[in-house]
Design an enzyme around this catalytic site. Structure first.
Site, PDB file in Angstrom:
ATOM      1  N   GLY A  81      -4.839 -42.274 -22.720  1.00  0.00           N
ATOM      2  CA  GLY A  81      -3.546 -42.409 -22.046  1.00  0.00           C
ATOM      3  C   GLY A  81      -2.818 -43.595 -22.683  1.00  0.00           C
ATOM      4  O   GLY A  81      -3.130 -44.001 -23.799  1.00  0.00           O
TER       5      GLY A  81
ATOM      6  N   GLU B 135      12.125 -37.317  -9.068  1.00  0.00           N
ATOM      7  CA  GLU B 135      12.475 -36.539 -10.248  1.00  0.00           C
ATOM      8  C   GLU B 135      12.251 -35.046 -10.036  1.00  0.00           C
ATOM      9  O   GLU B 135      13.085 -34.217 -10.414  1.00  0.00           O
ATOM     10  CB  GLU B 135      11.660 -37.035 -11.462  1.00  0.00           C
ATOM     11  CG  GLU B 135      12.187 -38.364 -11.988  1.00  0.00           C
ATOM     12  CD  GLU B 135      11.177 -39.171 -12.795  1.00  0.00           C
ATOM     13  OE1 GLU B 135      11.542 -40.248 -13.278  1.00  0.00           O
ATOM     14  OE2 GLU B 135      10.020 -38.725 -12.945  1.00  0.00           O
TER      15      GLU B 135
END
Lengths: 467, 467
Positions: free
Chosen positions: B42, B200
């Site tokens: 990540g 979002e």
């Protein structure tokens, strides 16, 4: 030929039956227009639907996916060159401005030619006055269905994701493998079938091994991967002239593909394949990644429809159609595209079988749409005539073969020129400007960098992953 | 602090152990360089690996997928705005030029801090001298794990494909549904959690319903879809100042999102959700598409490592770390990113908890990489200090909120300006020029046409599909 009377008569039942499937009219009055139902939104179904745009009919287009798939480029999704959205356009969006068309997501599981309905997998039924069956083809393993598990074919996006995972994971597994014999097996790739799909897959795999991946691994050299293309017949691309078949073979070998002609597959399991040459000699190739490009057959829906009508499908599971693509005794039912065993009818020539290629499917789609309009005016259907423009196949970066049939004569191309022709032909025929833009960008990038933009596997274990 | 002596001593065993995992040297001589193993690629793992580029160490980066995922844009894949390859870069390709790094695809299932090895899911083991655990976070349902099936979270590409399928299929099902009550349920979308991801998602769903789909359906009006955003606390985006939370709420409502604050979820099943307001009033919302954005917890690998070391993870499943991000008694093990319960240490201030955001993970990655180099020189590790640049969240087309902490002072932005800032910040931080180009093209297209380019569902029934 057929019966506008019948079409009109059955329309009277429209309002009643349509209520049963949730279709209602804005003003409460039944609309007296024949209902055309199209099963499948491949090239044939898509063209038929488009060609009915201004016809006085109500069109319903039912498909079991939400997208039209540009199958000629599916091998690019399988080899991580393109993302799925680049070659898949939402059907609903393609037809948003066609007011006489309704898009429905569903899988047709039965056709009733007497009641004139189809049944969907979820139990719903759809009525029709004219039926266009464009359900396409599925992978065929010539009776060895157990091979499907080990050697996936390439017909759907899920197939493509499965192959992409297999290919990328084979290199990953080889990187982690300490035993040299096992490692070599992970780096053996076998493509079965020397038609356009097989040639394109083998060429692209060679490019991945030789151009894309080298330098990224620490324990293996991806360039030492072996790509084997196996073809049962004596030459590749049998639809093309022999000189181009030979050129394709040479171009593939230059890319590092081993081409094995006149060789049959006798077994496929999870560890490799068994091959038998024309000489009778057998050998086994250890491989963890086998791709099937050796054959397709008509969708099972064709056999089902044939059974309902008391006719028989041919050996390829395709439905024999009359010269105008309708079925015997059922002028209201047409079968088009890969599912039809159709013939091209030309003056002064014996009928020729129509090949299972996308231009043929598109031409059939337009033909039946025009015939439906003729029927409504009381005119008879016309025999289908296939306009063959030739064949082409790409092999890899700047290599392809093209056999073009123009009114002026026949042209052969090979190498860079053929590749440019293939490139622009495919971009031109891609559905939707947006997809053209995406694919052009991706290809320009891939050409200059030798990189492939879609090297993503969502779920390394499961079945289907992403695009 | 720690012990270069120990690191060097254990290196002598390198050749022996490395043979067991298939690592061999070109010249037969053991290489006396400490082995750094990084679990997870990540933001934290990626930064640590990059920052070790010139360090005299052998780095192995192990991840269970083949790609680094740009998680801040994952909601765009879930809402069909971007294809998966646009936000996922092949790890191997990112590090092709870093000679001291080996990429390995595999899932770490156990860590042995005494033998200094990790065990992989397929049974292999990897040795290390320094371990960086950057395994990230997973969706957390606060003990109601049964909710996961009905309300998928958004952490992986597979999650995103699942949500994409749910959203697109809900509109398809509504189109086929005759019963108005059922139809309304298909058009109810519930997003749980008012952090950046929830905001979002809700904003984008509203745009799909109001801008993308209208005109494409014949029996429903997609603009009549209801999007409900549920937040347990008294305001959205709790990491931002109250005035921006309020602005985000207003911008969402302008897009057609219903925002429900101070409301807890008490039940989720396949047919809907049950909510309880702060007043104690309960109500049920029928919905077939519920998205979970309410919380994450540390990867189970953190709890496992803690158990091995006799320490305890915090309530969020995160591993408490020392000021320099190492573990008590184990200066050779560091935990970074979302998996670490870390504090920022600044002069003249009490330590502050580091939030689980990507800039923090990246800073931790760079910090531990630098500390490893310091240790090798015999210097001590330094306490981690988090440099907070502020927060931002996008809401929809030309609407966002930004809270920027610059040396000169604090800036608030909202509306179009904030949206442009968000846009360029995200494109700037995207990994790889190629992805930047893809995302910019996609967004420019989406902006001018209100269309979304990735409306593709490969397999309408199964689990995972494509990007």
């Amino acid at each position: 030929m057929p019966s506008c009377a019948r079409a009109t008569a059955s329309c009277c039942a429209w309002a009643r039956r349509s209520a049963a499937i949730g279709v209602s009219e804005a003003d409460g009055l039944p609309v007296h227009q024949p209902r055309v139902l199209i099963i499948g939104c491949g090239f044939g179904g898509l063209e038929a639907a488009k060609a009915l745009r201004d016809a006085p009919v109500e069109v319903t287009l039912v498909d079991r996916t939400n997208h039209h798939l540009f199958q000629p480029l599916l091998y690019q999704v399988a080899t991580a060159g393109l993302s799925a959205p680049a070659i898949a356009a939402p059907i609903r969006h393609l037809f948003r401005r066609q007011a006489n068309l309704t898009t429905l997501l569903g899988e047709v599981v039965d056709i009733d030619p007497i009641a004139r309905t189809v049944r969907l997998a979820d139990g719903g039924t759809l009525p029709w006055d004219r039926l266009i069956v464009a359900a396409g083809a599925v992978n065929s393993y010539f009776g060895n269905d157990a091979w499907a598990r080990h050697a996936p074919g390439l017909k759907t996006l899920d197939d493509a994701f499965g192959i992409r995972r297999k290919v990328l994971m084979a290199f990953e597994a080889a990187e982690r493998e300490a035993d040299p014999v096992q490692r070599a097996a992970w780096l053996n790739f076998v493509v079965i079938g020397g038609g356009p799909t097989g040639v394109e897959m083998a060429g692209t795999l060679a490019e991945i091994a030789h151009r894309t991946l080298p330098g990224e691994f620490r324990h293996i050299d991806p360039a030492r991967a072996k790509i084997l293309l196996v073809e049962g017949g004596p030459r590749l691309l049998s639809a093309l002239p022999g000189s181009l078949s030979e050129s394709a073979r040479r171009q593939l070998e230059r890319l590092g593909v081993q081409v094995q002609l006149s060789t049959k597959v006798t077994a496929i399991d999870g560890r490799g394949v068994e091959l038998r040459a024309a000489s009778g000699e057998s050998r086994r190739i250890e491989s963890r990644c086998v791709v099937w490009a050796a054959g397709v057959r008509g969708s099972p829906l064709g056999a089902l429809l044939a059974r309902r009508l008391g006719i028989e499908v041919d050996r390829g599971g395709r439905v024999p159609v009359l010269p105008d693509l309708t079925l015997p005794g059922h002028p209201e039912i047409t079968v088009i595209g890969d599912l039809a065993a159709a013939h091209s009818h030309e003056r002064d020539r014996a009928p020729r079988a129509v090949p299972g290629v996308s231009p043929a499917a598109k031409q059939m789609g337009r033909h039946v749409a025009q015939d439906i309009v003729r029927h409504l005016r009381g005119e008879a259907g016309r025999p289908f005539r296939y306009r063959d423009w030739g064949n082409l196949a790409t092999i890899g970066r700047r290599s392809a073969v093209v056999d073009l049939w123009l009114p002026l004569g026949r042209f052969h191309m090979r190498g860079t020129l053929a590749w440019l022709f293939w490139l622009f032909a495919h971009i031109y025929f891609l559905i939707g400007f947006r997809s053209r833009l995406m694919v052009m960008t991706d290809w320009a990038w891939a050409y200059w960098t030798s990189q492939r933009s879609a090297r993503v596997v969502a779920d390394i274990e499961g079945p289907p992953g992403p695009g």
